[in-house]
Design a protein around this motif. Structure first.
Motif, PDB file in Angstrom:
ATOM      1  N   VAL A 130       0.556  -1.509  -0.133  1.00 25.47           N
ATOM      2  CA  VAL A 130       0.089  -0.058  -0.174  1.00 25.47           C
ATOM      3  C   VAL A 130       0.783   0.986  -0.289  1.00 25.47           C
ATOM      4  O   VAL A 130       2.028   1.339   0.366  1.00 25.47           O
ATOM      5  N   SER A 131       0.099   2.700  -0.635  1.00 22.28           N
ATOM      6  CA  SER A 131       0.943   3.629  -0.453  1.00 22.28           C
ATOM      7  C   SER A 131       0.876   4.203   1.077  1.00 22.28           C
ATOM      8  O   SER A 131      -0.461   4.165   1.833  1.00 22.28           O
ATOM      9  N   ALA A 132       1.652   5.148   1.748  1.00 25.43           N
ATOM     10  CA  ALA A 132       1.613   5.850   2.762  1.00 25.43           C
ATOM     11  C   ALA A 132       2.405   6.877   2.874  1.00 25.43           C
ATOM     12  O   ALA A 132       2.895   7.655   1.755  1.00 25.43           O
ATOM     13  N   ILE A 133       2.185   7.648   3.352  1.00 28.20           N
ATOM     14  CA  ILE A 133       2.417   9.113   3.752  1.00 28.20           C
ATOM     15  C   ILE A 133       2.681   9.499   4.939  1.00 28.20           C
ATOM     16  O   ILE A 133       2.835   8.406   5.823  1.00 28.20           O
ATOM     17  N   THR A 134       3.923  10.538   4.949  1.00 26.79           N
ATOM     18  CA  THR A 134       4.211  10.994   6.372  1.00 26.79           C
ATOM     19  C   THR A 134       3.999  12.164   6.810  1.00 26.79           C
ATOM     20  O   THR A 134       4.211  12.998   5.794  1.00 26.79           O
ATOM     21  N   ALA A 135       3.872  12.368   8.555  1.00 23.35           N
ATOM     22  CA  ALA A 135       3.732  13.465   8.668  1.00 23.35           C
ATOM     23  C   ALA A 135       4.236  13.817  10.133  1.00 23.35           C
ATOM     24  O   ALA A 135       4.711  12.515  10.690  1.00 23.35           O
ATOM     25  N   THR A 136       3.858  14.427  10.771  1.00 23.24           N
ATOM     26  CA  THR A 136       4.870  15.818  11.707  1.00 23.24           C
ATOM     27  C   THR A 136       4.073  14.671  12.719  1.00 23.24           C
ATOM     28  O   THR A 136       2.362  15.313  13.082  1.00 23.24           O
ATOM     29  N   ASP A 137       3.873  14.237  13.810  1.00 23.67           N
ATOM     30  CA  ASP A 137       3.231  13.824  14.672  1.00 23.67           C
ATOM     31  C   ASP A 137       2.808  14.557  15.879  1.00 23.67           C
ATOM     32  O   ASP A 137       3.864  15.343  16.449  1.00 23.67           O
ATOM     33  N   ASN A 138       1.896  15.609  16.311  1.00 23.66           N
ATOM     34  CA  ASN A 138       1.407  16.238  16.671  1.00 23.66           C
ATOM     35  C   ASN A 138       0.785  15.770  18.008  1.00 23.66           C
ATOM     36  O   ASN A 138      -0.933  17.117  18.880  1.00 23.66           O
ATOM     37  N   ARG A 139       0.360  14.897  18.741  1.00 22.63           N
ATOM     38  CA  ARG A 139      -0.433  14.404  19.417  1.00 22.63           C
ATOM     39  C   ARG A 139       0.328  14.637  20.924  1.00 22.63           C
ATOM     40  O   ARG A 139       1.453  15.228  21.129  1.00 22.63           O
ATOM     41  N   TRP A 140      -0.347  14.085  21.162  1.00 24.82           N
ATOM     42  CA  TRP A 140       0.318  14.689  23.199  1.00 24.82           C
ATOM     43  C   TRP A 140       1.243  13.891  23.513  1.00 24.82           C
ATOM     44  O   TRP A 140       1.819  13.146  22.355  1.00 24.82           O
ATOM     45  N   LEU A 141       1.857  13.904  24.566  1.00 31.71           N
ATOM     46  CA  LEU A 141       2.210  12.846  25.567  1.00 31.71           C
ATOM     47  C   LEU A 141       2.460  11.492  25.434  1.00 31.71           C
ATOM     48  O   LEU A 141       2.731  11.050  26.352  1.00 31.71           O
ATOM     49  N   ARG A 142       1.049  11.475  25.739  1.00 36.35           N
ATOM     50  CA  ARG A 142       0.157   9.640  26.880  1.00 36.35           C
ATOM     51  C   ARG A 142       0.640   8.964  25.397  1.00 36.35           C
ATOM     52  O   ARG A 142      -1.216   8.254  25.459  1.00 36.35           O
ATOM     53  N   CYS A 143       0.543   9.120  23.945  1.00 39.60           N
ATOM     54  CA  CYS A 143      -0.264   7.816  23.030  1.00 39.60           C
ATOM     55  C   CYS A 143       0.138   6.851  23.157  1.00 39.60           C
ATOM     56  O   CYS A 143      -0.372   5.878  22.569  1.00 39.60           O
ATOM     57  N   ASP A 144       0.630   6.295  24.636  1.00 35.39           N
ATOM     58  CA  ASP A 144       0.871   4.900  25.156  1.00 35.39           C
ATOM     59  C   ASP A 144      -0.566   4.815  25.539  1.00 35.39           C
ATOM     60  O   ASP A 144      -0.725   3.251  26.371  1.00 35.39           O
ATOM     61  N   LEU A 145      -1.485   6.118  26.104  1.00 31.59           N
ATOM     62  CA  LEU A 145      -3.034   5.298  26.035  1.00 31.59           C
ATOM     63  C   LEU A 145      -3.524   5.140  24.961  1.00 31.59           C
ATOM     64  O   LEU A 145      -4.024   5.826  24.163  1.00 31.59           O
ATOM     65  N   LYS A 146      -4.367   3.936  25.431  1.00 33.72           N
ATOM     66  CA  LYS A 146      -5.937   4.085  23.716  1.00 33.72           C
ATOM     67  C   LYS A 146      -6.994   4.342  24.917  1.00 33.72           C
ATOM     68  O   LYS A 146      -7.920   4.142  25.294  1.00 33.72           O
ATOM     69  N   VAL A 147      -7.149   6.303  24.772  1.00 39.38           N
ATOM     70  CA  VAL A 147      -7.845   7.113  25.281  1.00 39.38           C
ATOM     71  C   VAL A 147      -9.431   7.267  23.971  1.00 39.38           C
ATOM     72  O   VAL A 147      -8.241   6.875  22.706  1.00 39.38           O
ATOM     73  N   THR A 148     -10.331   7.881  23.942  1.00 42.90           N
ATOM     74  CA  THR A 148     -11.097   7.621  22.360  1.00 42.90           C
ATOM     75  C   THR A 148     -10.639   9.241  21.854  1.00 42.90           C
ATOM     76  O   THR A 148     -11.597   9.719  21.433  1.00 42.90           O
ATOM     77  N   SER A 149      -9.909   9.474  22.982  1.00 40.52           N
ATOM     78  CA  SER A 149     -10.021  11.970  22.205  1.00 40.52           C
ATOM     79  C   SER A 149      -9.270  11.470  21.595  1.00 40.52           C
ATOM     80  O   SER A 149      -7.696  11.459  21.750  1.00 40.52           O
ATOM     81  N   LEU A 150     -10.008  11.036  19.873  1.00 43.21           N
ATOM     82  CA  LEU A 150      -8.624  10.375  18.730  1.00 43.21           C
ATOM     83  C   LEU A 150      -8.865  11.246  17.688  1.00 43.21           C
ATOM     84  O   LEU A 150      -8.321  11.618  17.024  1.00 43.21           O
ATOM     85  N   LEU A 151      -9.133  12.850  17.951  1.00 42.55           N
ATOM     86  CA  LEU A 151      -8.674  13.869  17.041  1.00 42.55           C
ATOM     87  C   LEU A 151      -7.702  13.802  16.626  1.00 42.55           C
ATOM     88  O   LEU A 151      -7.860  14.421  14.950  1.00 42.55           O
ATOM     89  N   PRO A 152      -6.704  13.929  16.899  1.00 41.32           N
ATOM     90  CA  PRO A 152      -5.262  14.243  16.224  1.00 41.32           C
ATOM     91  C   PRO A 152      -5.388  12.897  15.156  1.00 41.32           C
ATOM     92  O   PRO A 152      -5.381  13.310  13.982  1.00 41.32           O
ATOM     93  N   ASN A 153      -5.621  11.364  15.963  1.00 40.62           N
ATOM     94  CA  ASN A 153      -4.890  10.826  15.291  1.00 40.62           C
ATOM     95  C   ASN A 153      -6.471  10.788  13.637  1.00 40.62           C
ATOM     96  O   ASN A 153      -5.653  10.333  12.893  1.00 40.62           O
ATOM     97  N   VAL A 154      -7.206  11.039  13.993  1.00 35.66           N
ATOM     98  CA  VAL A 154      -8.349  11.598  12.563  1.00 35.66           C
ATOM     99  C   VAL A 154      -7.884  12.422  11.697  1.00 35.66           C
ATOM    100  O   VAL A 154      -8.054  12.006  10.619  1.00 35.66           O
ATOM    101  N   LEU A 155      -7.328  13.363  12.224  1.00 38.58           N
ATOM    102  CA  LEU A 155      -6.933  14.701  11.655  1.00 38.58           C
ATOM    103  C   LEU A 155      -5.565  13.605  10.176  1.00 38.58           C
ATOM    104  O   LEU A 155      -5.715  14.327   9.327  1.00 38.58           O
TER     105      LEU A 155
END
Ligand code: PMP
Length: 281
Positions: A130-155
């Motif tokens: 498959v094809s992929a692109i890269t982007a700068t990770d702009n999420r918070w500093l607790r990406c080890d938690l599987k939280v439902t606040s997923l807006l950064p991942n969604v964008l």
């Protein structure tokens, strides 16, 4: 008809309702898991429940159920669903309360479980990658938690949709982290490289499975930070997740990865995963 579980009751999906004051709705204040099920057998259930516990601990929410109760609820959802292979989605939010950032003193968490059809990668994407692109990770500093606040991942994921690509690979401070919804591995001169688990990435259950299978296959494997330059010059790039299993990235940011086709280590890993997922609980 799809049967779901909500706060003690099994009911049709269309009838499941929660309060608009639920903190999951107002703040994304909750955690979740997605557990793949093959032939009605959950795969790595105990590992998913352990990660659920870690996510709950991370957001200071008491686990509403012990492992046996979770297993029983999940097995009832699995049995009621129409699919032999499925994904079980479960989510726990802090529940309904007045709209205040601070936690209410007394609150009843909301527990929701639903079955979903699994859509493993198509034969075409296994064959050609498959094809992929890269982007700068702009999420918070607790990406080890599987939280439902997923807006950064969604964008971040939407960037790859807009570019007609399957995933967005995230880079932070010059290092490969993970995908918007997957773990990422690379192969460099015959060695499988995996980024180490830190607070900046989700500890993927499939990541662990792939490392176990790599050891069983006798693949050379090293867990260490991977630079953006190493990602861009990799011979192979893999994406892994519970629902997508193992996929090869054959183009990154429009450039071919290695030969531009899934590599030999990917083919071995993919084949091994296909048998393994059916043989082990
Ligand atoms: N990272 C992120 C951000 C994810 O959303 C996922 C998918 N849950 C993964 C990694 C892969 O985790 P797993 O193998 O447990 O599905």
């Amino acid at each position: 008809m799809t049967t779901v579980y909500l706060n003690g009751t099994f009911l049709p999906l269309e009838e499941a309702q929660i309060s608009v004051m639920d903190r999951g709705f107002l703040f994304g204040d909750g955690v979740y898991e997605v557990i793949p099920v093959y032939d009605r057998q959950p795969f790595r259930l105990h590992e998913h429940l352990a990660r659920l516990q870690a996510s709950l601990d991370g957001i200071r929410l008491t686990n509403p159920h012990g492992a046996d109760a979770w297993e029983s609820l999940i097995m009832q959802i699995v049995a009621s669903a129409e699919w032999q292979d499925q994904g079980v989605y479960l989510q726990v939010t802090r529940g309904p309360g007045p709209r205040d950032h601070a936690f209410p003193k007394i609150i009843q968490p909301t527990v929701f479980i639903m079955p979903m059809p699994l859509s493993p990668p198509s034969a075409e994407s296994v064959e050609h990658g498959v094809s992929a692109i890269t982007a700068t990770d702009n999420r918070w500093l607790r990406c080890d938690l599987k939280v439902t606040s997923l807006l950064p991942n969604v964008l971040l994921r939407q960037l790859s949709v807009d570019a007609d690509c399957a995933e967005t690979v995230l880079i932070r401070d010059g290092q490969l982290i993970e995908g918007s919804a997957s773990s990422v591995f690379i192969v460099q001169r015959g060695v499988l490289l995996a980024p180490p688990k830190t607070n900046l990435m989700l500890p993927g259950i499939t990541y662990d499975v792939v490392l176990e299978l790599a050891a069983a296959e006798g693949m050379d494997c090293v867990i260490r930070p991977i630079s953006e330059a190493e990602l861009r010059s990799a011979d192979e790039i893999w994406l892994t997740s519970s629902t997508k299993e193992v996929m090869a990235v054959s183009r990154l940011d429009g450039q071919p990865v290695g030969s531009g086709q899934p590599g030999p280590l990917f083919r071995r890993m993919h084949a091994h995963y296909q048998t393994f997922k059916h043989t082990v609980m």
